[in-house]
Enzyme design. Structure first.
Site, PDB file in Angstrom:
ATOM      1  N   LYS A   1       0.950  -1.240   0.182  1.00  0.00           N
ATOM      2  CA  LYS A   1       0.114   0.040  -0.181  1.00  0.00           C
ATOM      3  C   LYS A   1       0.967   1.303  -0.170  1.00  0.00           C
ATOM      4  CE  LYS A   1      -4.027  -1.866   2.691  1.00  0.00           C
ATOM      5  NZ  LYS A   1      -5.005  -1.736   1.832  1.00  0.00           N
TER       6      LYS A   1
ATOM      7  N   ARG B 144     -10.388 -11.480   1.808  1.00  0.00           N
ATOM      8  CA  ARG B 144     -11.390 -12.495   1.374  1.00  0.00           C
ATOM      9  C   ARG B 144     -10.774 -13.744   1.402  1.00  0.00           C
ATOM     10  NH1 ARG B 144     -11.811  -8.992  -4.093  1.00  0.00           N
ATOM     11  NH2 ARG B 144     -11.269  -7.140  -2.590  1.00  0.00           N
TER      12      ARG B 144
HETATM   13  N1  BES Z   1      -8.334  -3.750   4.245  1.00  0.00           N
HETATM   14  C1  BES Z   1      -8.224  -3.296   3.146  1.00  0.00           C
HETATM   15  C2  BES Z   1      -9.721  -2.623   2.938  1.00  0.00           C
HETATM   16  C3  BES Z   1      -9.721  -1.230   3.645  1.00  0.00           C
HETATM   17  C4  BES Z   1      -9.427  -0.061   2.913  1.00  0.00           C
HETATM   18  C5  BES Z   1     -10.253  -1.258   5.073  1.00  0.00           C
HETATM   19  C6  BES Z   1      -9.826   1.264   3.512  1.00  0.00           C
HETATM   20  C7  BES Z   1     -10.445  -0.075   5.490  1.00  0.00           C
HETATM   21  C8  BES Z   1      -9.988   1.117   4.974  1.00  0.00           C
HETATM   22  C9  BES Z   1      -8.358  -4.517   2.169  1.00  0.00           C
HETATM   23  O1  BES Z   1      -7.582  -5.398   2.439  1.00  0.00           O
HETATM   24  C10 BES Z   1      -7.696  -4.092   0.803  1.00  0.00           C
HETATM   25  O2  BES Z   1      -6.631  -3.679   0.808  1.00  0.00           O
HETATM   26  N2  BES Z   1      -8.467  -3.981  -0.261  1.00  0.00           N
HETATM   27  C11 BES Z   1      -8.102  -3.584  -1.578  1.00  0.00           C
HETATM   28  C12 BES Z   1      -8.463  -4.537  -2.553  1.00  0.00           C
HETATM   29  C13 BES Z   1      -8.102  -4.430  -3.732  1.00  0.00           C
HETATM   30  C14 BES Z   1      -6.703  -4.631  -3.897  1.00  0.00           C
HETATM   31  C15 BES Z   1      -8.925  -5.229  -4.848  1.00  0.00           C
HETATM   32  C16 BES Z   1      -8.656  -2.225  -1.994  1.00  0.00           C
HETATM   33  O3  BES Z   1      -9.846  -1.770  -1.301  1.00  0.00           O
HETATM   34  O4  BES Z   1      -7.898  -1.262  -2.498  1.00  0.00           O
HETATM   35 ZN    ZN Z   2      -5.640  -5.537   1.905  1.00  0.00          ZN
END
Ligand code: BES
Ligand code: ZN
Ligand code: ZN
Length: 490
Positions: free
Chosen positions: A269, A343
């Site tokens: 990230k 997921r």
């Molecule tokens: N934990 C994150 C989602 C999240 C984002 C929770 C902001 C709380 C606040 C999740 O694991 C994630 O990183 N999702 C990605 C998925 C993408 C790679 C398809 C996302 O939402 O960017």
């Molecule tokens: Zn994630």
């Protein structure tokens, strides 16, 4: 903090401060009349001069000059009576706890907010809402404060004048459990790994809850291979936890995402994206706290709380984009992005729970997607699933508790989008930016065979950047109130 009830009137109760709510247009009610006479018309004077009109959020402190046993009256504006609801009372109670503490410097006060008549509510439900709001509003996370600690004020006692004792007790239990979620969410990830999260679940054994904690070796024996794949990038071992509370009644399973820190893994990230990722375990924390609440409230439900917990880190052996991993269910997953890890771990948790417990219904909670944050923000959580009756009941509980949900569509076309060229499913929709919250839900659906199931995406509601009403910046504790209400009616 102590929240209690006193069978007393505003004009006779001895206190440093009493909170009194007024609707727009602010008027001297019959109860206020007796007090105002004793104060030689001080309140009427303020109203006449329009210094206080009862607008929502407005407040005005009036010194009683010792004319009544209470030293101060805090008038709190509640807005229009026709807009009033239990959630409004909860918010007002939370806001008043902060005003009393931070601006009046008082730590022990009384409130009469629940005495106001709000259409469609009972004194009982108002007492519970005011107890919840006061507790949530007074919440502070002070564990790591070391400088001038003696100057930090905290509310020690709130007395509800003429409140319903059993309802106040219930409200306190629910709010205390929501604050357990807040504490866990606010705790730095480096001090709260999967083991520590599992330890908090284990502590609930004191309440008669059966808790099984599986460590890495045991997870290998159970065959939770998707959870193991995500955990490979971390030096901290994963945990898989099963909590059972048997209160009689329907068999309901709640399943939580417990990523104690989500760096994104190799698909790392950005700094901004990672900053709050210690709260990626809120689904799991809500599971722990809801089982705790069910046990304390002796709910008539057979509740199974399950969570899968690991860090998502880019360590030397981290799972990689393009990997194909096996899962507990036998299905395979193509890893299109290591940041879509929630997921992946939930696929094992859901399949395991369904197969081994055969619950009558299953609800999962997960801070699953940024897409849900974009779509709904912090106002409500997303809900989707395979059974409309279950979803409708959850929506109703959301409205009743102020922890609102919004149903997202779950059409067949969305399920098509998680098909993979190389494996059974891929952990990202084919077109990445499209319907991210729904395709994540569709992915989970592939791991639920026949149990009525609903998925709550709490990514937007679990963390707050602002300090308003009963919310504080940080973990919100979202989900406990909603689930307790739902389980009471399951
Ligand atoms: N934990 C994150 C989602 C999240 C984002 C929770 C902001 C709380 C606040 C999740 O694991 C994630 O990183 N999702 C990605 C998925 C993408 C790679 C398809 C996302 O939402 O960017
Ligand atoms: Zn994630
Ligand atoms: Zn995550």
């Amino acid at each position: 903090m102590d929240v209690r009830v006193a069978d007393a009137k505003i004009y006779s109760f001895e206190s440093e401060l009493i909170v009194v709510g007024l609707f727009v247009p602010a008027q001297i009610t019959s109860e206020l009349k007796a007090i105002d006479e004793k104060l030689h018309g001080a309140i009427a004077h303020v109203l006449k001069r329009k210094e206080f009109e009862g607008e929502y959020g407005q407040n005005r402190l009036i010194s009683t000059l010792d004319k009544i046993p209470a030293k101060n009256i805090l008038l709190l504006g509640l807005g229009k009576k026709e807009d009033a609801s239990l959630e409004m009372l909860r918010k007002a109670a939370g806001a008043s706890a902060k005003i009393v503490r931070d601006y009046c410097g008082v730590t022990d006060y009384a409130t009469a907010l629940h005495q106001l008549e709000v259409p469609g509510t009972t004194l009982e439900s108002r007492s519970q809402a005011v107890a919840e709001g006061s507790w949530l509003g007074a919440y502070q996370y002070l564990k790591y404060r070391t400088v001038e600690r003696q100057k930090i004020k905290s509310i020690t006692k709130v007395t509800l004048l003429g409140g319903v004792e059993s309802a106040v007790h219930k409200g306190v239990i629910i709010a205390e459990c929501a604050c357990l979620v807040r504490d866990l969410a606010n705790e730095p990830a480096s001090n709260r790994h999967p083991k520590e999260l599992a330890d908090v679940a284990k502590e609930q054994e004191k309440l008669g809850v059966k808790v099984a904690v599986h460590d890495k070796k045991s997870i290998e024996q159970l065959g939770l291979t998707a959870l193991l794949a995500v955990s490979r990038g971390s030096v901290h071992e994963p945990r898989f936890v099963i909590m059972e509370y048997n209160g009689g009644g329907k068999k309901v399973a709640i399943v939580g995402k417990g990523i104690t820190f989500d760096s994104g893994g190799l698909d790392i990230k950005t700094d901004e994206g990672m900053l709050t990722m210690k709260h990626d375990m809120c689904g799991a924390a809500t599971v722990i706290a809801t089982v705790r609440a069910a046990a304390l409230l002796k709910l008539k439900v057979n509740l199974i709380g399950v969570f899968a917990s690991t860090e998502n880190m880019p360590g030397m052996d981290a799972y990689k984009p393009g990997d194909i991993i096996r899962t507990y269910s036998g299905k395979t997953i193509e890893v299109a992005n290591t940041d879509a890890e929630g997921r992946v771990v939930l696929s094992d948790a859901l399949a395991y729970t369904e197969k081994n417990f055969k619950p009558e219904m299953m609800v999962d909670l997960a801070t699953l997607t940024g897409a849900c944050v974009v779509a709904l923000g912090g106002v409500c959580a997303g809900v989707m699933g395979t059974n409309q009756d279950l979803i409708s009941k959850l929506l109703e509980s959301g409205t009743a508790t102020g922890e609102r949900l919004w149903q997202l569509p779950f059409f067949r076309e969305y399920h098509e989008q998680i098909k993979s060229e190389f494996a059974d499913v891929r952990n990202l929709g084919i077109i990445r930016r499209e319907a991210g919250a729904i395709t994540a839900g569709a992915f989970l659906a592939a791991f639920v065979e026949k149990t009525p199931w609903a998925h709550l995406d709490i990514a937007g509601t679990s963390w707050s950047e602002c300090d308003i009403d009963y919310t504080k910046k940080g973990g919100t504790g979202f989900g406990v109130r909603l689930l307790v209400h739902f389980l009471e009616r399951a």
